[in-house]
Write a protein that holds these residues in place. Structure first.
Motif, mmCIF file in Angstrom:
data_model
loop_
_atom_site.group_PDB
_atom_site.id
_atom_site.type_symbol
_atom_site.label_atom_id
_atom_site.label_comp_id
_atom_site.label_asym_id
_atom_site.label_seq_id
_atom_site.Cartn_x
_atom_site.Cartn_y
_atom_site.Cartn_z
ATOM 1 N N ILE A 33 0.822 -1.226 0.000
ATOM 2 C CA ILE A 33 0.000 0.000 0.000
ATOM 3 C C ILE A 33 0.850 1.267 0.000
ATOM 4 N N ASP A 34 1.889 1.314 0.842
ATOM 5 C CA ASP A 34 2.670 2.563 0.913
ATOM 6 C C ASP A 34 3.387 2.872 -0.401
ATOM 7 N N HIS A 36 2.155 2.227 -3.446
ATOM 8 C CA HIS A 36 1.180 2.710 -4.433
ATOM 9 C C HIS A 36 0.484 3.995 -3.991
ATOM 10 N N GLN A 37 0.570 4.278 -2.689
ATOM 11 C CA GLN A 37 -0.156 5.425 -2.130
ATOM 12 C C GLN A 37 0.166 6.731 -2.866
ATOM 13 N N GLY A 40 -1.996 7.243 -5.782
ATOM 14 C CA GLY A 40 -3.444 7.309 -5.551
ATOM 15 C C GLY A 40 -4.178 6.052 -5.968
ATOM 16 N N ASP A 166 -12.679 4.246 -3.069
ATOM 17 C CA ASP A 166 -11.327 4.748 -3.336
ATOM 18 C C ASP A 166 -11.364 6.004 -4.211
ATOM 19 N N ARG A 170 -10.190 9.786 -3.206
ATOM 20 C CA ARG A 170 -9.243 10.601 -3.983
ATOM 21 C C ARG A 170 -9.821 11.990 -4.241
ATOM 22 N N PRO A 175 -5.895 9.816 1.617
ATOM 23 C CA PRO A 175 -4.906 8.847 1.144
ATOM 24 C C PRO A 175 -5.537 7.554 0.616
ATOM 25 N N TYR A 176 -4.824 6.874 -0.260
ATOM 26 C CA TYR A 176 -5.268 5.586 -0.801
ATOM 27 C C TYR A 176 -4.947 4.478 0.193
ATOM 28 N N PRO A 177 -5.761 3.458 0.384
ATOM 29 C CA PRO A 177 -7.103 3.316 -0.165
ATOM 30 C C PRO A 177 -8.132 4.102 0.639
#
Ligand code: KG4
Ligand code: ZN
Length: 336
Positions: A33-34, A36-37, A40, A166, A170, A175-177
């Motif tokens: 996750i971090d 791809h964060q 987004g 998600d 955005r 933040p994503y997700p």
């Protein structure tokens, strides 16, 4: 029966060892996750490359944690789809190579069926059942007659519910997700924005979340153009209230239509506290199974559980070539 299971359909690299379709002997999940964060959302090419980098280490850790030797592994299982093709291929190749090198049988498991079987870890599945499967890629209402005998009552006609979470996240600059953040912020706000409730009554058990998502985007644009601030917590509460109302209404209708023993809630969005609470408040006299959070989101343990029941029914594939990447495996339920 000890099954070594591999899951790499999206951005989690996960390997688990599961005994007899229930007991999780080890469970390693490496989340990206971090990584791809900053984009987004999940970038497929980056996800595949990270699976390649970490897969061997995750395998080794899962085997070590299980306290078993490789000789004790009876079957290898791997997610064969649906998912990101590059990511899936890393898991499929790693599992196939492991099975081939150690002379083990291998079985491919559909990711969605894996999500459903996650509930067998902490509970006991009983059939017939209705499953509400809500994740980043899927929104399905399913009728499960028996093990591996699943029919589709309804699906989303556009965005999956997690995807809508998600995208709304955005739009709100979260933040994503977005799902877990909106879930949390919605407890601090009130359902004060007038958003649509897409009940889609003329579409039976099908869902549609893209109009709701667009409604949020429109409000945000209009308010921004007028120089007004968005009350983010209230918007989260309003969006979540709309999603939860629709999911609960359709699920309730399904359990009123079909005589079932359980409701199984599965997939990443099953982690949603608002949804869990509303289902419990609105559906009485029926056992509701929701896995704990670690088994709601993508994980290999659920693949190991589903593989056990699939193997009991169908056996393993006779050679090391799996059938390819599978998509939704469910036939549509005939109307009663
Ligand atoms: O099942 P999953 O891990 O991956 C897929 O197979 O798609 O689900 C990920 C999705 C994401 O869209 C994420 O935002 C959503 O599950 N999610 C949530 C919550 N936790 C994860 N959505 C709403 N509320 C949550 N608490
Ligand atoms: Zn999933």
């Amino acid at each position: 029966m000890n099954i070594l299971a591999v899951e790499s359909s999206c951005d989690e690299t996960s390997v688990a060892v599961v005994k007899d379709g229930k007991e999780v002997l080890s469970h390693v999940v490496l989340s990206q996750i971090d990584i791809h964060q900053v984009f987004g959302g999940v970038v497929p090419e980056i996800a595949s490359r990270n699976h390649v980098v970490h897969m061997t280490r995750v395998f080794e850790q899962a085997i070590k944690d299980s306290k078993l030797s490789i000789d004790d592994i009876d079957l290898v299982a791997v997610t064969e789809g649906p998912g990101l093709i590059g990511s899936l291929l890393v898991g499929i190749n790693a599992a196939t190579a492991f099975a081939f090198a150690h002379g083990k049988k291998i079985i491919g498991v559909n990711h969605l069926i894996g999500h459903i079987y996650a509930s067998n870890i902490e509970h006991e599945l009983k059939f017939p059942a209705i499953a509400l499967l809500v994740s980043g890629g899927h929104t399905e209402l399913l009728y499960i007659n028996d093990h591996m005998d699943i029919k589709m009552l309804g699906t989303t006609l556009d965005d999956a519910v997690g995807e809508a979470y998600d995208k709304v996240g955005r739009t709100l600059g979260l933040p994503y997700p977005g799902g877990p953040v909106i879930d949390k912020l919605s407890t601090l706000g009130k359902d004060t924005y007038d958003l649509p409730r897409p009940y889609m009554e003329q579409h039976g058990f099908n869902f549609s979340f893209s109009g709701l998502k667009s409604a949020v985007i429109n409000v945000v644009h209009n308010e921004t153009q007028r120089g007004n601030d968005i009350r983010v917590n209230d918007m989260c509460a309003s969006f979540q209230a709309s999603v939860v109302d629709v999911l609960v209404a359709k699920t309730k209708k399904a359990i009123e239509t079909y005589d079932v023993k359980q409701l199984i809630v599965a997939g990443g969005v099953a982690a949603n506290k608002g949804l869990r609470k509303a289902l419990n408040e609105n559906i009485k006299d029926l056992e509701i199974l929701v896995p704990s959070i670690e088994y709601c989101t993508d994980n290999a343990a659920m693949i190991g559980v589903a593989a056990y029941f699939k193997f009991k029914k169908e056996g393993a594939h006779p050679d090391y070539l799996l059938g390819g990447v599978s998509t939704i495996p469910f036939e549509i339920m005939e109307e009663e």
